[in-house]
Motif scaffolding. Structure first.
Motif, PDB file in Angstrom:
ATOM      1  N   SER A 294       0.822  -1.202   0.000  1.00 21.08           N
ATOM      2  CA  SER A 294       0.000   0.000   0.000  1.00 21.08           C
ATOM      3  C   SER A 294       0.866   1.267   0.000  1.00 21.08           C
ATOM      4  CB  SER A 294      -0.928  -0.107   1.207  1.00 21.08           C
ATOM      5  OG  SER A 294      -1.496   1.104   1.499  1.00 21.08           O
ATOM      6  N   VAL A 295       1.884   1.302   0.844  1.00 23.06           N
ATOM      7  CA  VAL A 295       2.694   2.528   0.915  1.00 23.06           C
ATOM      8  C   VAL A 295       3.579   2.662  -0.329  1.00 23.06           C
ATOM      9  CG1 VAL A 295       4.687   1.623   2.222  1.00 23.06           C
ATOM     10  CG2 VAL A 295       3.956   4.006   2.543  1.00 23.06           C
ATOM     11  N   MET A 296       3.964   1.534  -0.926  1.00 16.53           N
ATOM     12  CA  MET A 296       4.779   1.592  -2.142  1.00 16.53           C
ATOM     13  C   MET A 296       3.998   2.154  -3.335  1.00 16.53           C
ATOM     14  SD  MET A 296       8.002   0.935  -1.711  1.00 16.53           S
ATOM     15  CE  MET A 296       8.592   0.575  -3.375  1.00 16.53           C
ATOM     16  N   LYS A 297       2.653   1.981  -3.328  1.00 16.55           N
ATOM     17  CA  LYS A 297       1.847   2.627  -4.383  1.00 16.55           C
ATOM     18  C   LYS A 297       2.082   4.132  -4.362  1.00 16.55           C
ATOM     19  CE  LYS A 297      -2.242  -0.360  -4.426  1.00 16.55           C
ATOM     20  NZ  LYS A 297      -3.688  -0.425  -4.203  1.00 16.55           N
ATOM     21  N   ARG A 298       2.181   4.664  -3.141  1.00 10.34           N
ATOM     22  CA  ARG A 298       2.365   6.106  -3.008  1.00 10.34           C
ATOM     23  C   ARG A 298       3.802   6.514  -3.267  1.00 10.34           C
ATOM     24  NH1 ARG A 298       0.539   6.527   2.584  1.00 10.34           N
ATOM     25  NH2 ARG A 298       1.399   8.615   2.417  1.00 10.34           N
ATOM     26  N   LEU A 299       4.758   5.705  -2.790  1.00 10.41           N
ATOM     27  CA  LEU A 299       6.164   6.048  -3.037  1.00 10.41           C
ATOM     28  C   LEU A 299       6.448   6.088  -4.543  1.00 10.41           C
ATOM     29  CD1 LEU A 299       8.923   6.511  -1.429  1.00 10.41           C
ATOM     30  CD2 LEU A 299       9.491   4.223  -2.251  1.00 10.41           C
ATOM     31  N   ALA A 300       5.902   5.110  -5.259  1.00  8.40           N
ATOM     32  CA  ALA A 300       6.201   4.980  -6.688  1.00  8.40           C
ATOM     33  C   ALA A 300       5.599   6.108  -7.516  1.00  8.40           C
ATOM     34  CB  ALA A 300       5.692   3.625  -7.197  1.00  8.40           C
ATOM     35  N   THR A 301       4.661   6.843  -6.926  1.00  5.91           N
ATOM     36  CA  THR A 301       3.983   7.907  -7.692  1.00  5.91           C
ATOM     37  C   THR A 301       4.166   9.280  -7.049  1.00  5.91           C
ATOM     38  OG1 THR A 301       1.905   7.350  -6.560  1.00  5.91           O
ATOM     39  CG2 THR A 301       2.268   6.374  -8.721  1.00  5.91           C
ATOM     40  N   VAL A 302       5.165   9.417  -6.181  1.00  7.57           N
ATOM     41  CA  VAL A 302       5.430  10.748  -5.609  1.00  7.57           C
ATOM     42  C   VAL A 302       5.672  11.733  -6.761  1.00  7.57           C
ATOM     43  CG1 VAL A 302       7.056  12.128  -4.259  1.00  7.57           C
ATOM     44  CG2 VAL A 302       6.366   9.886  -3.419  1.00  7.57           C
ATOM     45  N   GLY A 303       4.968  12.841  -6.719  1.00  6.74           N
ATOM     46  CA  GLY A 303       5.138  13.864  -7.756  1.00  6.74           C
ATOM     47  C   GLY A 303       4.287  13.643  -8.993  1.00  6.74           C
ATOM     48  N   HIS A 304       3.456  12.600  -8.962  1.00  6.98           N
ATOM     49  CA  HIS A 304       2.610  12.292 -10.128  1.00  6.98           C
ATOM     50  C   HIS A 304       1.153  12.156  -9.701  1.00  6.98           C
ATOM     51  CE1 HIS A 304       6.113  11.277 -12.639  1.00  6.98           C
ATOM     52  NE2 HIS A 304       6.599  10.779 -11.533  1.00  6.98           N
ATOM     53  N   ASN A 305       0.255  12.347 -10.668  1.00  5.99           N
ATOM     54  CA  ASN A 305      -1.140  12.005 -10.437  1.00  5.99           C
ATOM     55  C   ASN A 305      -1.337  10.571 -10.933  1.00  5.99           C
ATOM     56  OD1 ASN A 305      -3.841  11.605 -10.468  1.00  5.99           O
ATOM     57  ND2 ASN A 305      -4.345  13.315 -11.852  1.00  5.99           N
ATOM     58  N   PRO A 306      -1.565   9.624 -10.000  1.00  9.22           N
ATOM     59  CA  PRO A 306      -1.667   8.215 -10.424  1.00  9.22           C
ATOM     60  C   PRO A 306      -2.759   8.000 -11.466  1.00  9.22           C
ATOM     61  CG  PRO A 306      -1.797   8.420  -8.007  1.00  9.22           C
ATOM     62  CD  PRO A 306      -1.762   9.812  -8.555  1.00  9.22           C
ATOM     63  N   ASN A 307      -3.803   8.838 -11.431  1.00  9.78           N
ATOM     64  CA  ASN A 307      -4.908   8.672 -12.387  1.00  9.78           C
ATOM     65  C   ASN A 307      -4.496   8.985 -13.821  1.00  9.78           C
ATOM     66  OD1 ASN A 307      -6.654   7.980 -10.289  1.00  9.78           O
ATOM     67  ND2 ASN A 307      -7.067  10.147  -9.870  1.00  9.78           N
ATOM     68  N   SER A 308      -3.369   9.661 -13.976  1.00 10.47           N
ATOM     69  CA  SER A 308      -2.934   9.977 -15.340  1.00 10.47           C
ATOM     70  C   SER A 308      -1.964   8.918 -15.870  1.00 10.47           C
ATOM     71  CB  SER A 308      -2.263  11.354 -15.354  1.00 10.47           C
ATOM     72  OG  SER A 308      -1.029  11.277 -14.661  1.00 10.47           O
ATOM     73  N   LEU A 309      -1.700   7.894 -15.067  1.00  6.98           N
ATOM     74  CA  LEU A 309      -0.795   6.817 -15.494  1.00  6.98           C
ATOM     75  C   LEU A 309      -1.622   5.586 -15.878  1.00  6.98           C
ATOM     76  CD1 LEU A 309       1.906   7.276 -12.679  1.00  6.98           C
ATOM     77  CD2 LEU A 309       1.924   8.229 -14.996  1.00  6.98           C
ATOM     78  N   THR A 310      -0.975   4.628 -16.541  1.00 13.77           N
ATOM     79  CA  THR A 310      -1.662   3.413 -17.003  1.00 13.77           C
ATOM     80  C   THR A 310      -1.297   2.244 -16.099  1.00 13.77           C
ATOM     81  OG1 THR A 310      -1.461   4.229 -19.258  1.00 13.77           O
ATOM     82  CG2 THR A 310      -1.988   1.889 -19.000  1.00 13.77           C
ATOM     83  N   ASP A 311      -2.299   1.558 -15.619  1.00 18.57           N
ATOM     84  CA  ASP A 311      -2.041   0.450 -14.696  1.00 18.57           C
ATOM     85  C   ASP A 311      -1.541  -0.783 -15.471  1.00 18.57           C
ATOM     86  OD1 ASP A 311      -1.944  -1.484 -12.744  1.00 18.57           O
ATOM     87  OD2 ASP A 311      -3.835  -0.878 -11.804  1.00 18.57           O
ATOM     88  N   CYS A 312      -0.265  -1.081 -15.299  1.00 20.74           N
ATOM     89  CA  CYS A 312       0.340  -2.269 -15.928  1.00 20.74           C
ATOM     90  C   CYS A 312       0.767  -3.274 -14.859  1.00 20.74           C
ATOM     91  CB  CYS A 312       1.540  -1.865 -16.793  1.00 20.74           C
ATOM     92  SG  CYS A 312       1.133  -0.770 -18.175  1.00 20.74           S
ATOM     93  N   SER A 313       0.086  -3.278 -13.741  1.00 23.73           N
ATOM     94  CA  SER A 313       0.454  -4.172 -12.639  1.00 23.73           C
ATOM     95  C   SER A 313       0.418  -5.635 -13.045  1.00 23.73           C
ATOM     96  CB  SER A 313      -0.498  -3.990 -11.455  1.00 23.73           C
ATOM     97  OG  SER A 313      -0.509  -2.662 -11.026  1.00 23.73           O
ATOM     98  N   GLU A 314      -0.396  -5.950 -14.042  1.00 23.67           N
ATOM     99  CA  GLU A 314      -0.520  -7.347 -14.485  1.00 23.67           C
ATOM    100  C   GLU A 314       0.823  -7.919 -14.953  1.00 23.67           C
ATOM    101  OE1 GLU A 314      -3.169  -7.076 -17.949  1.00 23.67           O
ATOM    102  OE2 GLU A 314      -2.222  -5.137 -18.337  1.00 23.67           O
ATOM    103  N   VAL A 315       1.771  -7.041 -15.296  1.00 24.70           N
ATOM    104  CA  VAL A 315       3.071  -7.517 -15.779  1.00 24.70           C
ATOM    105  C   VAL A 315       3.975  -7.963 -14.619  1.00 24.70           C
ATOM    106  CG1 VAL A 315       5.104  -6.902 -17.170  1.00 24.70           C
ATOM    107  CG2 VAL A 315       2.864  -5.950 -17.756  1.00 24.70           C
ATOM    108  N   ILE A 316       3.696  -7.459 -13.421  1.00 22.74           N
ATOM    109  CA  ILE A 316       4.548  -7.808 -12.261  1.00 22.74           C
ATOM    110  C   ILE A 316       4.285  -9.261 -11.875  1.00 22.74           C
ATOM    111  CG2 ILE A 316       5.129  -7.233  -9.864  1.00 22.74           C
ATOM    112  CD1 ILE A 316       5.819  -4.999 -11.884  1.00 22.74           C
ATOM    113  N   PRO A 317       5.349 -10.076 -11.764  1.00 22.21           N
ATOM    114  CA  PRO A 317       5.143 -11.493 -11.432  1.00 22.21           C
ATOM    115  C   PRO A 317       4.471 -11.668 -10.065  1.00 22.21           C
ATOM    116  CG  PRO A 317       7.414 -11.091 -12.147  1.00 22.21           C
ATOM    117  CD  PRO A 317       6.766  -9.753 -11.977  1.00 22.21           C
ATOM    118  N   VAL A 318       3.718 -12.745  -9.949  1.00 17.48           N
ATOM    119  CA  VAL A 318       3.146 -13.109  -8.655  1.00 17.48           C
ATOM    120  C   VAL A 318       4.238 -13.839  -7.871  1.00 17.48           C
ATOM    121  CG1 VAL A 318       1.346 -14.433  -7.484  1.00 17.48           C
ATOM    122  CG2 VAL A 318       0.874 -13.327  -9.692  1.00 17.48           C
ATOM    123  N   PRO A 319       4.616 -13.321  -6.707  1.00 15.08           N
ATOM    124  CA  PRO A 319       5.687 -13.990  -5.950  1.00 15.08           C
ATOM    125  C   PRO A 319       5.315 -15.441  -5.658  1.00 15.08           C
ATOM    126  CG  PRO A 319       5.210 -11.846  -4.993  1.00 15.08           C
ATOM    127  CD  PRO A 319       4.143 -12.112  -6.018  1.00 15.08           C
TER     128      PRO A 319
END
Ligand code: HEM
Ligand SMILES: *[C@@H]1O[C@H](CO)[C@@H](O)[C@H](O)[C@H]1NC(C)=O
Ligand SMILES: *[C@@H]1O[C@H](CO)[C@@H](O)[C@H](O)[C@H]1NC(C)=O
Ligand SMILES: *[C@@H]1O[C@H](CO)[C@@H](O)[C@H](O)[C@H]1NC(C)=O
Ligand SMILES: *[C@@H]1O[C@H](CO)[C@@H](O)[C@H](O)[C@H]1NC(C)=O
Length: 366
Positions: A294-319
C-alpha cells in the motif's frame, strides 16, 4: 425493420457492450489490458534474465541487483519536498527518474553513496527498451522484490514523463539522522511515521556495502533473501558488537556476528511513535506485506497524479507461494535480550532457534 429483428439487434448490442474489452496482443502470445503495457513484458523478460540473474532474490552472484533496485525506487522518489516548494524553490519531481537522468549530480549526494552502481547497471535496459527512466526504476524495484520469497506484489503504473530536473540535495535520509529528522523529512514528502515504518519492510531484504566499506554485503538481518519479519525482531535485540571495524557514521552495535545495524533502524524500532507498528509485523506477515504494498503505491507515484498513469500491474510477477517459518530469536538469544519498546503490547513470545550462536553469512556482492 421488423419487431423481431429489432429485438435481435438490441440483443446483439447488449452482447457487444457486455463483451470483455479487447486485450492488446503482446509478444510471446501474452495479452495486456492496455497496449502501452506490452513493452513491459519485454522489459520483464530481459531484466529477469540479465539483471536479476534468472529471477533470483538471494544466494546468488548478482543478488545485490534486486536489493539495490528496491533501494533505488526510494532514492529517486524521495527527492520531493513540499517545504522547498512552499519557499518558492524547486522541490524535486519525486519518482521521475532524475536520479538516472542526472546521475552525475544526484549520485554524488552523500546519502546516495553506492547508488551510482545500480543506476549505471539499469540505464542500458531503459535505453534499449525506450522506456522512461522514472517508469523503469519503479518497474525494476517491483520485479526485483517479487523474486523474494514471501515478497509483495507491487502495483506498477506506467507513463511518467521522461523529462525531469535534478533533485535538490539533502532530501534522502541518512542512517546517522535522528528519528525526529527522518520523520520530518518523510512527512515533508507525504509519508507519516507509520508509513515510514511500513516502508522499512524493505530492509528485511537488505544489506550494506558502503557504511562500512570494509565489509560489503553485510545484511541487516539473518534472512536477507526472504521478505520475512526477522529484521523487525533482530533490530530490537541488545546490541553487543560491530560486524566490522566499527563504529562508522550511521552504524550502531549489532546483536549478531556478521549482521549490520543502522542507527536509523535502531532508533525507529525504539521510538514510542513507531515502536508498536514496528513490533506488530513480527506476528503478522500479511500485515507487513499488505502495508508495504500500500505505501509503495504512493512512493512509486510521488510527484505524479496516479490517475494519469496506465495500470500495468498485471506484468509484475506473482511472488512464489511459500510458507515462511515464523520469526524466531536467533540461537543464543533470549527474551531478556529484547529491548521491546511498544508500551501497549508486550513483545511476542517467540521460540529461540536451536543450537549455539551462529554468524550471519554475507550476501555476495553484485
Ligand atoms: C527511512 C530512512 C532510510 C534510511 C536512513 C536508509 C538507509 C539505508 C542505508 C544506509 C543502507 C545501506 C546502503 C549501503 O551501504 O550499501 C540501506 C540499504 C537499503 N535500503 Fe534503506 N534506508 C531508508 C529507507 C529505505 C526505504 C524506504 C527503502 C525502500 C522502499 C529502502 C531500501 C533499502 C534496500 C533494499 C537496501 C539494501 C540495498 C542492498 O542490499 O544493496 N530503504 N538503507
Ligand atoms: C524548508 O525550506 C527552507 C528554504 O530552503 C529551509 O530554510 C528550511 O530549513 C526548511 N525546513 C525544513 C523543516 O526542512
Ligand atoms: C530519457 O531521457 C534520457 C536523457 O535524460 C534519454 O537519453 C533517453 O533516450 C530518454 N528516453 C526516452 C524513452 O525518451
Ligand atoms: C578493518 O580491519 C581489517 C582487519 O584488521 C583491516 O584489514 C582493514 O583494513 C580495516 N578496514 C578499515 C576500513 O579500516
Ligand atoms: C547488553 O549488552 C551489553 C554489552 O554490549 C551488556 O553489557 C548489557 O548487560 C546487555 N544488556 C542486557 C539488558 O542484556
Amino acid at each position: 425493420m421488423s419487431f423481431k429483428s429489432l429485438i435481435a439487434l438490441s440483443a446483439l448490442a447488449v452482447t457487444v457492450l457486455a463483451a470483455p474489452p479487447r486485450r492488446a496482443a503482446c509478444s510471446n502470445g501474452r495479452t495486456a489490458s492496455d497496449a502501452a503495457c506490452c513493452v513491459w513484458f519485454d522489459v520483464l523478460d530481459d531484466i529477469q534474465e540479465n539483471l536479476f540473474d534468472n529471477a533470483e532474490c538471494g544466494e546468488d552472484v548478482h543478488e545485490g541487483s534486486c536489493d539495490q533496485s528496491l533501494r533505488l525506487t526510494f532514492h529517486d522518489a524521495i527527492g520531493f519536498s513540499k517545504n522547498l516548494t512552499a519557499h518558492g524553490q524547486f522541490g524535486g519531481g519525486g519518482a521521475d527518474g532524475s536520479i538516472m537522468a542526472f546521475a552525475q549530480i544526484e549520485t554524488n549526494f552523500h546519502a546516495n553513496v553506492g547508488v551510482d552502481e545500480i543506476v549505471e547497471t539499469q540505464r542500458p535496459f531503459a535505453l534499449k527498451h525506450n522506456v522512461a527512466f522514472g517508469d523503469f526504476i519503479q518497474f525494476a524495484g517491483a520485479v526485483g522484490v517479487s523474486n523474494c520469497a514471501g515478497g509483495p506484489r507491487l502495483q506498477f503504473l506506467a507513463g511518467r514523463s521522461n523529462i525531469s530536473q535534478p533533485s535538490p540535495d539533502l532530501l534522502v535520509p541518512e542512517p546517522s539522522d535522528a528519528a525526529d529528522k527522518i520523520f520530518a523529512r518523510m512527512e515533508d514528502a507525504g509519508f507519516s511515521i507509520i508509513d515510514t515504518v511500513d516502508l522499512l519492510a524493505s530492509h528485511t531484504v537488505a544489506a550494506q556495502d558502503k557504511v562500512d566499506a570494509s565489509i560489503p554485503g553485510t545484511p541487516f538481518d539473518s534472512t536477507p533473501s526472504t521478505f520475512d519479519a526477522q529484521f523487525f525482531v533482530e533490530t530490537l535485540l541488545n546490541g553487543t558488537l560491530f560486524p566490522g571495524n566499527g563504529s562508522n557514521v550511521g552504524e550502531v552495535l549489532s546483536p549478531l556476528h556478521g549482521e549490520f545495524r543502522l542507527q536509523s533502524d535502531f532508533e525507529i524500532a525504539r521510538d514510542s511513535r513507531s515502536a508498536c507498528e514496528w513490533q506488530s509485523f513480527i506476528t503478522d506477515h500479511t500485515k507487513m506485506v499488505t502495508k508495504f504494498e500500500s505505501v509503495m503505491k504512493r512512493l512509486a507515484t510521488v510527484g505524479h497524479n496516479p490517475n494519469s498513469l496506465t495500470d500495468c500491474s498485471e506484468v509484475i510477477p506473482v511472488p512464489k507461494a511459500v510458507t515462511l517459518p515464523p520469526p524466531t530469536l536467533p540461537a543464543g538469544q533470549t527474551l531478556g535480550d529484547v529491548q521491546g519498546a511498544c508500551a501497549a503490547t508486550p513483545f511476542p513470545r517467540l521460540s529461540t532457534a536451536p543450537g549455539p550462536a551462529t554468524s550471519v553469512a554475507p550476501v555476495p556482492p553484485s
